[in-house]
Design an enzyme around this catalytic site. Structure first.
Site, PDB file in Angstrom:
ATOM      1  CB  ILE A  31      -0.952  -0.031   1.223  1.00  0.00           C
ATOM      2  CG1 ILE A  31      -2.161   0.850   1.004  1.00  0.00           C
ATOM      3  CG2 ILE A  31      -0.218   0.328   2.505  1.00  0.00           C
ATOM      4  CD1 ILE A  31      -3.265   0.626   2.023  1.00  0.00           C
ATOM      5  CG  ASN A  92      11.873  -5.450   6.907  1.00  0.00           C
ATOM      6  OD1 ASN A  92      13.071  -5.374   6.638  1.00  0.00           O
ATOM      7  ND2 ASN A  92      10.962  -4.711   6.312  1.00  0.00           N
ATOM      8  CD  GLN A  99       8.122  -9.443  11.421  1.00  0.00           C
ATOM      9  OE1 GLN A  99       9.133  -9.813  12.023  1.00  0.00           O
ATOM     10  NE2 GLN A  99       7.155 -10.261  11.067  1.00  0.00           N
ATOM     11  CG  HIS A 105       5.545  -9.404   5.142  1.00  0.00           C
ATOM     12  ND1 HIS A 105       5.266  -9.437   6.495  1.00  0.00           N
ATOM     13  CD2 HIS A 105       6.218  -8.256   4.924  1.00  0.00           C
ATOM     14  CE1 HIS A 105       5.755  -8.346   7.065  1.00  0.00           C
ATOM     15  NE2 HIS A 105       6.349  -7.619   6.127  1.00  0.00           N
ATOM     16  CG  LEU A 106       9.709 -13.567   1.044  1.00  0.00           C
ATOM     17  CD1 LEU A 106      10.130 -14.450  -0.134  1.00  0.00           C
ATOM     18  CD2 LEU A 106      10.926 -13.226   1.898  1.00  0.00           C
ATOM     19  CG  HIS A 107       8.998  -6.092   1.808  1.00  0.00           C
ATOM     20  ND1 HIS A 107       8.226  -4.963   1.904  1.00  0.00           N
ATOM     21  CD2 HIS A 107       9.098  -6.582   3.075  1.00  0.00           C
ATOM     22  CE1 HIS A 107       7.880  -4.753   3.163  1.00  0.00           C
ATOM     23  NE2 HIS A 107       8.398  -5.728   3.900  1.00  0.00           N
TER      24      HIS A 107
HETATM   25  P1  AMP Z   1       7.171  -4.796   7.354  1.00  0.00           P
HETATM   26  O1  AMP Z   1       7.550  -3.398   7.819  1.00  0.00           O
HETATM   27  O2  AMP Z   1       8.302  -5.555   6.731  1.00  0.00           O
HETATM   28  O3  AMP Z   1       6.436  -5.562   8.429  1.00  0.00           O
HETATM   29  O4  AMP Z   1       6.185  -4.564   6.133  1.00  0.00           O
HETATM   30  C1  AMP Z   1       4.817  -4.368   6.260  1.00  0.00           C
HETATM   31  C2  AMP Z   1       4.370  -3.773   4.958  1.00  0.00           C
HETATM   32  O5  AMP Z   1       2.955  -3.904   4.858  1.00  0.00           O
HETATM   33  C3  AMP Z   1       4.689  -2.283   4.782  1.00  0.00           C
HETATM   34  O6  AMP Z   1       5.539  -2.106   3.637  1.00  0.00           O
HETATM   35  C4  AMP Z   1       3.316  -1.647   4.588  1.00  0.00           C
HETATM   36  O7  AMP Z   1       3.341  -0.590   3.642  1.00  0.00           O
HETATM   37  C5  AMP Z   1       2.485  -2.817   4.111  1.00  0.00           C
HETATM   38  N1  AMP Z   1       1.053  -2.696   4.355  1.00  0.00           N
HETATM   39  C6  AMP Z   1       0.437  -2.305   5.498  1.00  0.00           C
HETATM   40  N2  AMP Z   1      -0.906  -2.347   5.352  1.00  0.00           N
HETATM   41  C7  AMP Z   1      -1.135  -2.774   4.086  1.00  0.00           C
HETATM   42  C8  AMP Z   1      -2.318  -3.020   3.308  1.00  0.00           C
HETATM   43  N3  AMP Z   1      -3.556  -2.835   3.819  1.00  0.00           N
HETATM   44  N4  AMP Z   1      -2.184  -3.444   2.027  1.00  0.00           N
HETATM   45  C9  AMP Z   1      -0.950  -3.629   1.500  1.00  0.00           C
HETATM   46  N5  AMP Z   1       0.201  -3.426   2.179  1.00  0.00           N
HETATM   47  C10 AMP Z   1       0.110  -3.004   3.449  1.00  0.00           C
END
Ligand code: AMP
Ligand code: ZN
Length: 119
Positions: A31, A92, A99, A105-107
């Site tokens: 997002i 992360n 995190q 999750h994988l980015h």
């Molecule tokens: P992390 O910081 O590695 O835990 O990554 C979490 C990720 O989830 C971040 O990059 C956010 O931008 C993403 N995120 C949070 N809410 C949503 C959502 N509703 N849809 C898609 N991505 C999201």
């Protein structure tokens, strides 16, 4: 009812911009994208971290990595001609890595120069 954001996305309770899906894995656009391609790939089953997933079902982690590579291909980051732009996978894990969502999750990042300093 779970309070896990990504479990709720898997359940269809919160909308997701899905780009790839199998019976065990879901991939959707971040997002708040940090690159032209920024997709998150998750197992549909809840596991908080990479370590938890490895311990519970290492094969599922393999499925997540395979899906991430498939997404990179869909996004034009893997062309197989030796001139492919490539991509970065990030997981992360824990507070010092930042995190924020505790469903592993994988980015998948790509579509711009990710090297530092930029080349
Ligand atoms: P992390 O910081 O590695 O835990 O990554 C979490 C990720 O989830 C971040 O990059 C956010 O931008 C993403 N995120 C949070 N809410 C949503 C959502 N509703 N849809 C898609 N991505 C999201
Ligand atoms: Zn979850």
């Amino acid at each position: 009812m779970t309070d896990c954001l990504f479990c709720r996305m898997v359940a269809g309770e919160i909308p997701a911009d899905v780009v790839h899906e199998t019976d065990r894995v879901l991939a959707f656009r971040d997002i708040n994208p940090q690159a032209p391609t920024h997709v998150l790939v998750i197992p549909k089953e809840h596991h908080p971290t990479i370590g938890a997933l490895v311990g519970a079902d290492a094969g599922l982690l393999g499925d997540v990595v395979a899906a991430a590579h498939a997404v990179a291909g869909q996004e034009g980051l893997v062309t197989g001609d030796g001139a492919e732009p490539g991509y970065r996978l990030v997981a992360n894990t824990g507070p010092q890595a930042g995190q924020t969502v505790h469903h592993v999750h994988l980015h998948v990042l790509g579509g711009r120069d990710l090297t530092w300093p930029p080349g």
